[in-house]
Design an enzyme around this catalytic site. Sequence first.
Site, PDB file in Angstrom:
ATOM      1  N   HIS A   1     -11.498  -5.890  -4.073  1.00  0.00           N
ATOM      2  CA  HIS A   1     -10.395  -6.840  -3.847  1.00  0.00           C
ATOM      3  C   HIS A   1     -10.714  -8.099  -4.656  1.00  0.00           C
ATOM      4  O   HIS A   1     -10.838  -8.025  -5.879  1.00  0.00           O
ATOM      5  CB  HIS A   1     -10.299  -7.070  -2.333  1.00  0.00           C
ATOM      6  CG  HIS A   1      -9.072  -7.763  -1.834  1.00  0.00           C
ATOM      7  ND1 HIS A   1      -7.986  -8.087  -2.621  1.00  0.00           N
ATOM      8  CD2 HIS A   1      -8.747  -8.216  -0.586  1.00  0.00           C
ATOM      9  CE1 HIS A   1      -7.073  -8.696  -1.887  1.00  0.00           C
ATOM     10  NE2 HIS A   1      -7.514  -8.792  -0.649  1.00  0.00           N
TER      11      HIS A   1
ATOM     12  N   HIS B   1      -4.553  -0.485  -9.487  1.00  0.00           N
ATOM     13  CA  HIS B   1      -4.008  -1.251  -8.370  1.00  0.00           C
ATOM     14  C   HIS B   1      -3.296  -0.299  -7.419  1.00  0.00           C
ATOM     15  O   HIS B   1      -2.702   0.678  -7.852  1.00  0.00           O
ATOM     16  CB  HIS B   1      -3.009  -2.299  -8.885  1.00  0.00           C
ATOM     17  CG  HIS B   1      -2.793  -3.413  -7.903  1.00  0.00           C
ATOM     18  ND1 HIS B   1      -1.873  -3.326  -6.891  1.00  0.00           N
ATOM     19  CD2 HIS B   1      -3.403  -4.611  -7.763  1.00  0.00           C
ATOM     20  CE1 HIS B   1      -1.927  -4.441  -6.179  1.00  0.00           C
ATOM     21  NE2 HIS B   1      -2.850  -5.228  -6.677  1.00  0.00           N
TER      22      HIS B   1
ATOM     23  N   ASP C   1      -7.487  -9.409 -12.160  1.00  0.00           N
ATOM     24  CA  ASP C   1      -8.893  -9.790 -12.244  1.00  0.00           C
ATOM     25  C   ASP C   1      -9.544  -9.454 -13.570  1.00  0.00           C
ATOM     26  O   ASP C   1     -10.681  -9.846 -13.818  1.00  0.00           O
ATOM     27  CB  ASP C   1      -9.683  -9.104 -11.113  1.00  0.00           C
ATOM     28  CG  ASP C   1      -9.387  -9.739  -9.778  1.00  0.00           C
ATOM     29  OD1 ASP C   1      -9.217 -10.968  -9.754  1.00  0.00           O
ATOM     30  OD2 ASP C   1      -9.312  -9.022  -8.770  1.00  0.00           O
TER      31      ASP C   1
HETATM   32  N1  CMC Z   1     -11.709   2.935 -12.787  1.00  0.00           N
HETATM   33  C1  CMC Z   1     -11.745   4.283 -12.856  1.00  0.00           C
HETATM   34  N2  CMC Z   1     -10.989   5.098 -12.131  1.00  0.00           N
HETATM   35  C2  CMC Z   1     -10.163   4.534 -11.259  1.00  0.00           C
HETATM   36  C3  CMC Z   1     -10.052   3.141 -11.112  1.00  0.00           C
HETATM   37  C4  CMC Z   1     -10.871   2.321 -11.917  1.00  0.00           C
HETATM   38  N3  CMC Z   1     -10.823   1.001 -11.845  1.00  0.00           N
HETATM   39  N4  CMC Z   1      -9.138   2.836 -10.171  1.00  0.00           N
HETATM   40  C5  CMC Z   1      -8.685   4.025  -9.727  1.00  0.00           C
HETATM   41  N5  CMC Z   1      -9.299   5.047 -10.394  1.00  0.00           N
HETATM   42  C6  CMC Z   1      -9.034   6.472 -10.239  1.00  0.00           C
HETATM   43  C7  CMC Z   1      -9.664   7.024  -8.972  1.00  0.00           C
HETATM   44  O1  CMC Z   1     -10.960   7.509  -9.212  1.00  0.00           O
HETATM   45  C8  CMC Z   1      -8.697   8.129  -8.621  1.00  0.00           C
HETATM   46  O2  CMC Z   1      -8.940   9.216  -9.474  1.00  0.00           O
HETATM   47  P1  CMC Z   1      -8.831  10.724  -8.893  1.00  0.00           P
HETATM   48  O3  CMC Z   1      -7.386  10.908  -8.544  1.00  0.00           O
HETATM   49  O4  CMC Z   1      -9.310  11.596  -9.996  1.00  0.00           O
HETATM   50  O5  CMC Z   1      -9.721  10.775  -7.686  1.00  0.00           O
HETATM   51  C9  CMC Z   1      -7.337   7.555  -9.016  1.00  0.00           C
HETATM   52  O6  CMC Z   1      -7.625   6.632 -10.088  1.00  0.00           O
HETATM   53  C10 CMC Z   1      -6.619   6.834  -7.904  1.00  0.00           C
HETATM   54  O7  CMC Z   1      -7.493   5.835  -7.416  1.00  0.00           O
HETATM   55  P2  CMC Z   1      -7.588   5.366  -5.916  1.00  0.00           P
HETATM   56  O8  CMC Z   1      -8.974   4.876  -5.659  1.00  0.00           O
HETATM   57  O9  CMC Z   1      -7.046   6.440  -5.021  1.00  0.00           O
HETATM   58  O10 CMC Z   1      -6.546   4.156  -5.923  1.00  0.00           O
HETATM   59  P3  CMC Z   1      -6.415   3.064  -4.808  1.00  0.00           P
HETATM   60  O11 CMC Z   1      -4.990   2.681  -4.792  1.00  0.00           O
HETATM   61  O12 CMC Z   1      -7.049   3.519  -3.526  1.00  0.00           O
HETATM   62  O13 CMC Z   1      -7.346   1.887  -5.377  1.00  0.00           O
HETATM   63  C11 CMC Z   1      -8.078  -0.074  -6.419  1.00  0.00           C
HETATM   64  C12 CMC Z   1      -6.863   0.728  -5.950  1.00  0.00           C
HETATM   65  C13 CMC Z   1      -7.634  -1.436  -6.925  1.00  0.00           C
HETATM   66  C14 CMC Z   1      -9.050  -0.279  -5.239  1.00  0.00           C
HETATM   67  C15 CMC Z   1      -8.784   0.720  -7.539  1.00  0.00           C
HETATM   68  O14 CMC Z   1      -7.903   0.911  -8.626  1.00  0.00           O
HETATM   69  C16 CMC Z   1     -10.080   0.066  -8.003  1.00  0.00           C
HETATM   70  O15 CMC Z   1     -11.134   0.307  -7.399  1.00  0.00           O
HETATM   71  N6  CMC Z   1     -10.033  -0.785  -9.083  1.00  0.00           N
HETATM   72  C17 CMC Z   1     -11.187  -1.512  -9.523  1.00  0.00           C
HETATM   73  C18 CMC Z   1     -11.399  -2.733  -8.640  1.00  0.00           C
HETATM   74  C19 CMC Z   1     -10.394  -3.832  -8.944  1.00  0.00           C
HETATM   75  O16 CMC Z   1     -10.153  -4.177 -10.098  1.00  0.00           O
HETATM   76  N7  CMC Z   1      -9.844  -4.424  -7.869  1.00  0.00           N
HETATM   77  C20 CMC Z   1      -8.902  -5.556  -7.991  1.00  0.00           C
HETATM   78  C21 CMC Z   1      -7.531  -5.205  -7.544  1.00  0.00           C
HETATM   79  S1  CMC Z   1      -6.321  -6.429  -8.039  1.00  0.00           S
HETATM   80  C22 CMC Z   1      -6.756  -7.872  -7.229  1.00  0.00           C
HETATM   81  C23 CMC Z   1      -6.719  -7.756  -5.753  1.00  0.00           C
HETATM   82  O17 CMC Z   1      -5.675  -7.423  -5.169  1.00  0.00           O
HETATM   83  O18 CMC Z   1      -7.721  -8.036  -5.121  1.00  0.00           O
END
Ligand code: CMC
Length: 428
Positions: free
Chosen positions: A267, A306, A362
Amino acid sequence: MADTLTIIDNRTGQQYDIPIEQGTIRAMDLRKIRASPDDFGLMTYDPAFQNTAACRSRITFIDGDKGILLYRGYPIEQLAEQSTFLETAYLILFDELPTKAQLDQWTLDITLHTMLHENIKKLMDGFQYDAHPMGIFLTTVGALSTIYSDAKRVHDEDGRRLQILRLIAKVPSIAAYAYRHSIGRPYIYPDNDLSFTGNFLNMLFKMTELKYQPNPVLERALDVLFILHADHEQNCSTSVMRGIGSSQADPYSALAGAAAALYGPLHGGANEAVLRMLKEIGTIANVPAFIKKVKGGSDRLMGFGHRVYKSYDPRARIIKQTADQVFEVTGRNPYLDIALELERIALEDEYFVSRRLYPNVDFYSGLIYQAMGFPVDMFPVLFAIPRTAGWLAQWDEMLRDPDQKIARPRQIYIGAGARDYVPRDKRG
Ligand code: CMC
């Protein structure tokens, strides 16, 4: 005829017509679907709340497919270009842009509440010299509840407004004290002649000069970053704010919890994680190997992806422009080239394209903060300051909403059935 969803229960053959309102069905309407009189009724299973609306809100609208973000109907691009953080905070909190008189009064009120009780300095002195500023920040915000015992009157509208003023005014002072503590410099009192962000820069960076003069480009850039971070509807920390607030805890305690949720690397801690990632990659030549690791699942490309945006985050676009203005003053952040190369490769790569992973807010914000002289561990604190306005607006909306009660999700129990206690000497 009203929209309905018809469900036929194969177990009993019974038909249920569930009303659809505003694109949703009420989860409680499913409760009447029962196979037998002692059946509890149907529930939905939604870990991480991926498809559950927990409230109706008028504050922030996001269209994740189209990359649209509106505060109270106003596009984020227009607010970033023409508004100020304090005006945007007013809009988010009170539903309309302020008149000139309202804005003047609001600015004055905030300015008059920036001082912290002297005991807060003593509290902060107790932290280790290398304590993470976000840990100091969330602890200190929570501690304010012990100073403002009137904050318990959460159903008193005037009382809520006073706590809102205090919190928005005091979070930059707490953040600045946390920073000064971590580098062993004396705390700087607020300067009421300066703007919200100008004063914040003063409390952070003033040395022996009699009057601190903020650089106007950096002052404005920080204000724009604060506008972009002010609210983002029902994200993890906002849900925590609403969840704690739903038990009628005071807003300082609720906000400490929201800040703790923001601290995590998925986050608001992501901006810090991005910089640590760029440092680890080190050179452009190492970018392909890092992308390979991400695709292999052993790393995440921080600042990408996201839960809601499945196209370019509109805030990231604005931040990229702000970065150019800041780098003209501070010089170019050497990590920018690595970030640009990561983005270039990721936007062409099937792994990221098929998962619709784009840069989020971010990805570039940390590069700006670092160029402005902030240490990396201050980044989540810089997110928490403006988000305080959003948390408070959501908290206030929740308390006014007659549909809301104490938050209390259900569970599917998968543990052991009832069994008899085994005395210690009989357990082998
Ligand atoms: N790098 C690599 N793979 C990713 C990433 C990433 N940053 N984000 C998602 N994926 C992949 C994930 O492994 C999954 O792949 P698969 O379907 O093969 O298992 C797919 O994309 C869907 O991901 P998810 O984890 O189910 O998506 P989510 O909606 O639960 O997670 C998130 C959203 C923001 C937590 C995630 O994209 C992430 O961890 N990003 C990196 C951390 C980040 O930049 N966070 C800041 C968010 S914006 C500011 C805020 O609101 O705080």
